[in-house]
Design a protein around this motif. Structure first.
Motif, PDB file in Angstrom:
ATOM      1  N   ALA A  56       0.847  -1.198   0.000  1.00 30.50           N
ATOM      2  CA  ALA A  56       0.000   0.000   0.000  1.00 30.50           C
ATOM      3  C   ALA A  56       0.884   1.251   0.000  1.00 30.50           C
ATOM      4  O   ALA A  56       0.594   2.234  -0.670  1.00 30.50           O
ATOM      5  CB  ALA A  56      -0.920  -0.021   1.223  1.00 30.50           C
ATOM      6  N   GLU A  57       1.990   1.182   0.736  1.00 33.90           N
ATOM      7  CA  GLU A  57       2.909   2.323   0.825  1.00 33.90           C
ATOM      8  C   GLU A  57       3.549   2.615  -0.531  1.00 33.90           C
ATOM      9  O   GLU A  57       3.641   3.768  -0.964  1.00 33.90           O
ATOM     10  CB  GLU A  57       3.984   2.020   1.876  1.00 33.90           C
ATOM     11  CG  GLU A  57       4.766   3.218   2.336  1.00 33.90           C
ATOM     12  CD  GLU A  57       3.906   4.375   2.836  1.00 33.90           C
ATOM     13  OE1 GLU A  57       4.192   5.514   2.429  1.00 33.90           O
ATOM     14  OE2 GLU A  57       2.947   4.166   3.605  1.00 33.90           O
ATOM     15  N   LYS A  97       0.984   4.147  -2.831  1.00 33.27           N
ATOM     16  CA  LYS A  97       0.729   5.544  -2.467  1.00 33.27           C
ATOM     17  C   LYS A  97       1.839   6.452  -3.015  1.00 33.27           C
ATOM     18  O   LYS A  97       1.566   7.509  -3.574  1.00 33.27           O
ATOM     19  CB  LYS A  97       0.665   5.632  -0.944  1.00 33.27           C
ATOM     20  CG  LYS A  97       0.149   6.950  -0.412  1.00 33.27           C
ATOM     21  CD  LYS A  97      -0.073   6.785   1.080  1.00 33.27           C
ATOM     22  CE  LYS A  97       0.176   8.062   1.817  1.00 33.27           C
ATOM     23  NZ  LYS A  97       0.237   7.858   3.254  1.00 33.27           N
ATOM     24  N   GLU A  98       3.088   6.003  -2.898  1.00 31.13           N
ATOM     25  CA  GLU A  98       4.218   6.796  -3.395  1.00 31.13           C
ATOM     26  C   GLU A  98       4.144   6.965  -4.907  1.00 31.13           C
ATOM     27  O   GLU A  98       4.398   8.046  -5.430  1.00 31.13           O
ATOM     28  CB  GLU A  98       5.550   6.140  -3.001  1.00 31.13           C
ATOM     29  CG  GLU A  98       5.877   6.321  -1.528  1.00 31.13           C
ATOM     30  CD  GLU A  98       7.023   5.434  -1.050  1.00 31.13           C
ATOM     31  OE1 GLU A  98       7.707   4.818  -1.900  1.00 31.13           O
ATOM     32  OE2 GLU A  98       7.210   5.351   0.179  1.00 31.13           O
ATOM     33  N   GLU A 114       1.472   9.458  -5.686  1.00 30.19           N
ATOM     34  CA  GLU A 114       1.916  10.808  -5.319  1.00 30.19           C
ATOM     35  C   GLU A 114       2.896  11.365  -6.343  1.00 30.19           C
ATOM     36  O   GLU A 114       2.957  12.576  -6.553  1.00 30.19           O
ATOM     37  CB  GLU A 114       2.542  10.806  -3.914  1.00 30.19           C
ATOM     38  CG  GLU A 114       1.485  10.753  -2.817  1.00 30.19           C
ATOM     39  CD  GLU A 114       2.046  10.471  -1.429  1.00 30.19           C
ATOM     40  OE1 GLU A 114       3.279  10.249  -1.300  1.00 30.19           O
ATOM     41  OE2 GLU A 114       1.247  10.452  -0.475  1.00 30.19           O
ATOM     42  N   ILE A 174      -9.541   3.800  -3.548  1.00 31.92           N
ATOM     43  CA  ILE A 174      -8.354   4.581  -3.875  1.00 31.92           C
ATOM     44  C   ILE A 174      -8.697   5.430  -5.100  1.00 31.92           C
ATOM     45  O   ILE A 174      -9.278   4.913  -6.063  1.00 31.92           O
ATOM     46  CB  ILE A 174      -7.157   3.642  -4.163  1.00 31.92           C
ATOM     47  CG1 ILE A 174      -6.801   2.868  -2.891  1.00 31.92           C
ATOM     48  CG2 ILE A 174      -5.954   4.448  -4.665  1.00 31.92           C
ATOM     49  CD1 ILE A 174      -5.754   1.793  -3.090  1.00 31.92           C
ATOM     50  N   TRP A 201      -4.194   0.379   3.597  1.00 34.69           N
ATOM     51  CA  TRP A 201      -4.158   1.672   2.891  1.00 34.69           C
ATOM     52  C   TRP A 201      -4.460   2.806   3.855  1.00 34.69           C
ATOM     53  O   TRP A 201      -5.526   2.845   4.461  1.00 34.69           O
ATOM     54  CB  TRP A 201      -5.191   1.646   1.762  1.00 34.69           C
ATOM     55  CG  TRP A 201      -5.262   2.925   0.978  1.00 34.69           C
ATOM     56  CD1 TRP A 201      -6.225   3.889   1.077  1.00 34.69           C
ATOM     57  CD2 TRP A 201      -4.364   3.371  -0.030  1.00 34.69           C
ATOM     58  NE1 TRP A 201      -5.958   4.905   0.193  1.00 34.69           N
ATOM     59  CE2 TRP A 201      -4.816   4.620  -0.502  1.00 34.69           C
ATOM     60  CE3 TRP A 201      -3.188   2.839  -0.567  1.00 34.69           C
ATOM     61  CZ2 TRP A 201      -4.163   5.343  -1.498  1.00 34.69           C
ATOM     62  CZ3 TRP A 201      -2.528   3.556  -1.565  1.00 34.69           C
ATOM     63  CH2 TRP A 201      -3.020   4.791  -2.018  1.00 34.69           C
ATOM     64  N   ASP A 202      -3.529   3.767   3.968  1.00 38.48           N
ATOM     65  CA  ASP A 202      -3.803   4.918   4.824  1.00 38.48           C
ATOM     66  C   ASP A 202      -3.835   6.199   4.010  1.00 38.48           C
ATOM     67  O   ASP A 202      -3.838   7.294   4.550  1.00 38.48           O
ATOM     68  CB  ASP A 202      -2.783   5.005   5.969  1.00 38.48           C
ATOM     69  CG  ASP A 202      -1.372   5.257   5.461  1.00 38.48           C
ATOM     70  OD1 ASP A 202      -1.166   5.315   4.224  1.00 38.48           O
ATOM     71  OD2 ASP A 202      -0.458   5.421   6.293  1.00 38.48           O
ATOM     72  N   GLY A 203      -3.833   6.031   2.690  1.00 38.89           N
ATOM     73  CA  GLY A 203      -3.893   7.200   1.816  1.00 38.89           C
ATOM     74  C   GLY A 203      -5.315   7.698   1.648  1.00 38.89           C
ATOM     75  O   GLY A 203      -6.237   7.276   2.325  1.00 38.89           O
ATOM     76  N   GLU A 204      -5.454   8.581   0.702  1.00 40.53           N
ATOM     77  CA  GLU A 204      -6.751   9.198   0.407  1.00 40.53           C
ATOM     78  C   GLU A 204      -7.723   8.155  -0.159  1.00 40.53           C
ATOM     79  O   GLU A 204      -7.310   7.208  -0.814  1.00 40.53           O
ATOM     80  CB  GLU A 204      -6.477  10.280  -0.664  1.00 40.53           C
ATOM     81  CG  GLU A 204      -7.611  11.193  -0.956  1.00 40.53           C
ATOM     82  CD  GLU A 204      -7.293  12.114  -2.141  1.00 40.53           C
ATOM     83  OE1 GLU A 204      -8.245  12.643  -2.704  1.00 40.53           O
ATOM     84  OE2 GLU A 204      -6.099  12.274  -2.489  1.00 40.53           O
ATOM     85  N   THR A 205      -8.995   8.345   0.123  1.00 38.92           N
ATOM     86  CA  THR A 205     -10.004   7.513  -0.531  1.00 38.92           C
ATOM     87  C   THR A 205     -11.111   8.415  -1.051  1.00 38.92           C
ATOM     88  O   THR A 205     -11.295   9.534  -0.573  1.00 38.92           O
ATOM     89  CB  THR A 205     -10.650   6.479   0.435  1.00 38.92           C
ATOM     90  OG1 THR A 205     -11.251   7.163   1.522  1.00 38.92           O
ATOM     91  CG2 THR A 205      -9.650   5.456   0.931  1.00 38.92           C
TER      92      THR A 205
END
Length: 104
Positions: free
Chosen positions: A9-10, A13-14, A17, A38, A96-100
């Motif tokens: 997930a990390e 996310k990168e 980004e 996501i 997942w700790d990113g945007e949703t």
């Protein structure tokens, strides 16, 4: 048998980004994606994948996402056996700790 490629997930996310163009497919059920997906992911329920193969291109890689990473791994195995380029997001949306975004 060749293993399934994975992405954390990390890492995902990168990549997002950095603005990388990725093919994300969320294979969870309708009631699960209602809580958020996501951004940019396409929703195709796991059970619908065999009927929607015309939406996949063998020249591109697809990253599959579910709640914990188990269903998406099964989808990856199925598609990889048919010659598609796939990657499983390990840990699924639980990791997942990113945007949703909410599915409209």
């Amino acid at each position: 048998m060749e293993g399934i490629k994975e992405i954390t997930a990390e890492e995902l996310k990168e990549k997002l980004e950095r603005g990388e163009k990725l093919n994300l497919v969320d294979v969870r059920e309708d009631e699960e994606v209602a809580f958020g997906m996501i951004p940019g992911a396409k929703h195709i329920k796991m059970g619908d994948i065999p009927h929607r193969l015309d939406e996949f291109n063998k020249d591109e890689e697809y990253i599959f996402i579910c709640r914990s990473g188990a269903r998406s791994e099964n989808v990856c195995r199925y598609l990889q056996d048919m010659g598609y380029k796939v990657r499983n997001m390990v840990g699924g949306m639980l990791a997942w700790d990113g945007e949703t975004v909410s599915k409209a």
